[in-house]
Design a protein around this motif. Structure first.
Motif, mmCIF file in Angstrom:
data_model
loop_
_atom_site.group_PDB
_atom_site.id
_atom_site.type_symbol
_atom_site.label_atom_id
_atom_site.label_comp_id
_atom_site.label_asym_id
_atom_site.label_seq_id
_atom_site.Cartn_x
_atom_site.Cartn_y
_atom_site.Cartn_z
ATOM 1 N N VAL A 85 33.306 27.960 106.640
ATOM 2 C CA VAL A 85 33.872 27.800 105.305
ATOM 3 C C VAL A 85 32.911 26.961 104.472
ATOM 4 O O VAL A 85 32.401 25.938 104.929
ATOM 5 C CB VAL A 85 35.254 27.118 105.366
ATOM 6 C CG1 VAL A 85 35.791 26.853 103.960
ATOM 7 C CG2 VAL A 85 36.230 27.995 106.146
ATOM 8 N N GLN A 86 32.648 27.413 103.256
ATOM 9 C CA GLN A 86 31.780 26.703 102.355
ATOM 10 C C GLN A 86 32.252 26.912 100.917
ATOM 11 O O GLN A 86 32.978 27.850 100.619
ATOM 12 C CB GLN A 86 30.317 27.139 102.480
ATOM 13 C CG GLN A 86 30.077 28.630 102.369
ATOM 14 C CD GLN A 86 30.395 29.388 103.622
ATOM 15 O OE1 GLN A 86 29.953 29.016 104.703
ATOM 16 N NE2 GLN A 86 31.177 30.462 103.505
ATOM 17 N N GLY A 87 31.849 25.993 100.052
ATOM 18 C CA GLY A 87 32.165 26.134 98.642
ATOM 19 C C GLY A 87 30.911 26.478 97.863
ATOM 20 O O GLY A 87 29.804 26.056 98.211
ATOM 21 N N PHE A 88 31.080 27.250 96.799
ATOM 22 C CA PHE A 88 29.974 27.571 95.903
ATOM 23 C C PHE A 88 30.280 27.015 94.526
ATOM 24 O O PHE A 88 31.320 27.340 93.936
ATOM 25 C CB PHE A 88 29.743 29.080 95.830
ATOM 26 C CG PHE A 88 29.177 29.670 97.085
ATOM 27 C CD1 PHE A 88 27.820 29.557 97.371
ATOM 28 C CD2 PHE A 88 29.994 30.318 98.000
ATOM 29 C CE1 PHE A 88 27.292 30.086 98.541
ATOM 30 C CE2 PHE A 88 29.475 30.849 99.169
ATOM 31 C CZ PHE A 88 28.118 30.736 99.438
ATOM 32 N N LYS A 89 29.383 26.179 94.034
ATOM 33 C CA LYS A 89 29.537 25.629 92.694
ATOM 34 C C LYS A 89 29.063 26.665 91.684
ATOM 35 O O LYS A 89 27.934 27.137 91.740
ATOM 36 C CB LYS A 89 28.740 24.333 92.550
ATOM 37 C CG LYS A 89 28.901 23.661 91.209
ATOM 38 C CD LYS A 89 28.333 22.259 91.202
ATOM 39 C CE LYS A 89 26.825 22.244 91.268
ATOM 40 N NZ LYS A 89 26.257 20.890 91.067
ATOM 41 N N VAL A 90 29.952 27.056 90.776
ATOM 42 C CA VAL A 90 29.642 28.064 89.768
ATOM 43 C C VAL A 90 30.121 27.543 88.414
ATOM 44 O O VAL A 90 30.661 26.446 88.309
ATOM 45 C CB VAL A 90 30.316 29.415 90.098
ATOM 46 C CG1 VAL A 90 29.854 29.938 91.450
ATOM 47 C CG2 VAL A 90 31.846 29.298 90.065
ATOM 48 N N GLY A 91 29.931 28.352 87.386
ATOM 49 C CA GLY A 91 30.434 28.000 86.070
ATOM 50 C C GLY A 91 31.845 28.532 85.875
ATOM 51 O O GLY A 91 32.724 28.321 86.708
ATOM 52 N N LYS A 92 32.043 29.287 84.816
ATOM 53 C CA LYS A 92 33.367 29.805 84.492
ATOM 54 C C LYS A 92 33.767 30.926 85.446
ATOM 55 O O LYS A 92 32.985 31.835 85.708
ATOM 56 C CB LYS A 92 33.380 30.330 83.053
ATOM 57 C CG LYS A 92 34.734 30.863 82.617
ATOM 58 C CD LYS A 92 34.664 31.416 81.189
ATOM 59 C CE LYS A 92 36.026 31.975 80.764
ATOM 60 N NZ LYS A 92 35.971 32.553 79.397
ATOM 61 N N VAL A 93 34.976 30.850 85.988
ATOM 62 C CA VAL A 93 35.529 31.931 86.803
ATOM 63 C C VAL A 93 36.355 32.822 85.886
ATOM 64 O O VAL A 93 37.256 32.347 85.185
ATOM 65 C CB VAL A 93 36.383 31.384 87.958
ATOM 66 C CG1 VAL A 93 37.049 32.524 88.712
ATOM 67 C CG2 VAL A 93 35.520 30.553 88.901
ATOM 68 N N GLU A 94 36.045 34.106 85.886
ATOM 69 C CA GLU A 94 36.684 35.031 84.943
ATOM 70 C C GLU A 94 37.997 35.583 85.507
ATOM 71 O O GLU A 94 39.027 34.967 85.434
ATOM 72 C CB GLU A 94 35.711 36.165 84.602
ATOM 73 C CG GLU A 94 34.447 35.693 83.878
ATOM 74 C CD GLU A 94 34.673 35.464 82.404
ATOM 75 O OE1 GLU A 94 35.746 35.841 81.910
ATOM 76 O OE2 GLU A 94 33.769 34.915 81.738
ATOM 77 N N HIS A 95 37.933 36.743 86.136
ATOM 78 C CA HIS A 95 39.145 37.392 86.647
ATOM 79 C C HIS A 95 38.762 38.316 87.781
ATOM 80 O O HIS A 95 37.605 38.367 88.205
ATOM 81 C CB HIS A 95 39.852 38.159 85.522
ATOM 82 C CG HIS A 95 38.983 39.170 84.848
ATOM 83 N ND1 HIS A 95 38.085 38.846 83.863
ATOM 84 C CD2 HIS A 95 38.867 40.513 85.009
ATOM 85 C CE1 HIS A 95 37.454 39.930 83.437
ATOM 86 N NE2 HIS A 95 37.906 40.955 84.140
ATOM 87 N N ILE A 96 39.740 39.036 88.289
ATOM 88 C CA ILE A 96 39.526 39.966 89.399
ATOM 89 C C ILE A 96 39.558 41.393 88.871
ATOM 90 O O ILE A 96 40.388 41.743 88.041
ATOM 91 C CB ILE A 96 40.613 39.772 90.480
ATOM 92 C CG1 ILE A 96 40.409 38.420 91.188
ATOM 93 C CG2 ILE A 96 40.603 40.901 91.499
ATOM 94 C CD1 ILE A 96 41.538 38.039 92.116
ATOM 95 N N VAL A 97 38.631 42.224 89.367
ATOM 96 C CA VAL A 97 38.625 43.646 88.999
ATOM 97 C C VAL A 97 38.764 44.491 90.256
ATOM 98 O O VAL A 97 38.246 44.147 91.320
ATOM 99 C CB VAL A 97 37.349 44.045 88.233
ATOM 100 C CG1 VAL A 97 37.317 43.394 86.862
ATOM 101 C CG2 VAL A 97 36.086 43.712 89.019
#
Length: 313
Positions: A101-113
């Motif tokens: 298990v790991q986390g990824f630092k990202v910017g804005k999370v949009e939505h699911i397609v």
């Protein structure tokens, strides 16, 4: 944001129907990136991180999530961009790959397609061999088509976490070493890193690896052999396939093979970064012979030896 994944367990029903759902996010203002929802455990605002002296430069620190310490990777920096600044605007996508298990630092999370694997295409060959994509697709947002880049997370992790291909003592059955010489195995995986790991594990044992980057290519290769009057069983010892691939996933590939009487007895191993009891159930449903989660050299060799014992006894 907590609701964006609140039905993730229900979404697993898409697996096996050549469908997937992508979680879209940004690491800069203009470009959309994605990973498969099935590998995502949670999405949260980036919490306060504890520094880890001497860690890899792309490890931003460790997050404490409900008593569990999770390493956090700066995804922007890991795929070749300048690192994210302004952590107050960042989010963390918590994932499970290769039994970790790991986390990824990202910017804005949009939505699911919701997509079909037929909508997912390999990256263009002109992108070169050093890109961090397994695939690309296009979606419409507010009537405007946008390109989505699907991250090769296995490549990102392999560059940060050392994967040892050394076999444990006693794993190699010396009575089968001669039987391995010249045997061929077809591997289907959209990650060049995953294919390389298999090759580096099995080729030193004398096994020749044939590789393709998606399920459709694998199916067409097998069909071509059949059309030429060849026995698939004579051509290869087995097929080792990933679950998630552009154009055709490993479950659909297995279903197609089992539905063709010319090759329905081919030995198939699903080798995937997706883990858990659900995946094992899917393997049984579509008719794979073995399931192993990446990356486990000992189990790869065990699968090969088990198959050899069945055909040389």
């Amino acid at each position: 944001m907590a609701k964006v994944l609140d039905s993730v367990d229900q979404r697993t029903k898409l697996v096996g129907e050549n469908r997937l759902e992508l979680l879209l996010f940004r690491i800069n203002a203009t470009q959309l990136f994605a990973i498969n929802v099935f590998k995502v455990k949670e999405v949260v605002k980036l919490p306060q991180l504890s520094a880890v002296p001497g860690s890899h430069p792309h490890i931003s620190g460790v997050a404490n999530i409900r008593g569990t310490s999770i390493p956090v990777i700066d995804l922007r920096g890991a795929i070749g961009y300048k690192s994210i600044t302004g952590d107050h605007e960042a989010n963390m996508i918590i994932t499970e790959y290769n039994r970790s298990v790991q986390g990824f630092k990202v910017g804005k999370v949009e939505h699911i397609v919701n997509m079909t694997w037929g909508d997912i295409l390999p990256p263009p060959k002109t992108a070169g061999s050093h890109n961090y994509l397994t695939a690309i697709t296009r979606i419409e947002i507010d009537g405007v088509g946008q390109l989505v880049s699907i991250i090769d997370v296995e490549k990102v992790l392999a560059e940060i976490i050392h994967y040892d291909i050394t076999l444990s003592e006693g794993v190699l059955d010396e009575t089968l070493v001669n039987e391995m010489q010249g045997r061929k195995i077809l591997i289907a995986d959209d990650s060049s890193t995953a294919r390389r790991q298999i090759k580096e594990t099995l080729e030193p044992l004398g096994i020749e690896i044939l590789e393709v980057s998606d399920g459709l290519q694998a199916l067409r290769t097998l069909q071509r052999w059949c059309d030429e009057g060849k026995s698939v069983q004579d051509e290869i010892l087995m097929l080792i396939t990933d679950a998630e691939m552009p154009e055709m996933d490993g479950y659909k590939l297995t279903h197609e093979i089992r539905s063709d009487k010319r090759m329905n007895d081919l030995y198939i191993t699903l080798n995937t970064s997706l883990s858990g009891s659900f995946n094992k159930a899917m393997v049984e449903k579509v008719g794979c012979d073995r399931f192993i989660s990446k990356f486990q050299p000992d189990l790869l060799v065990d699968v090969v030896q088990q198959r050899l014992r069945e055909i040389v006894k």
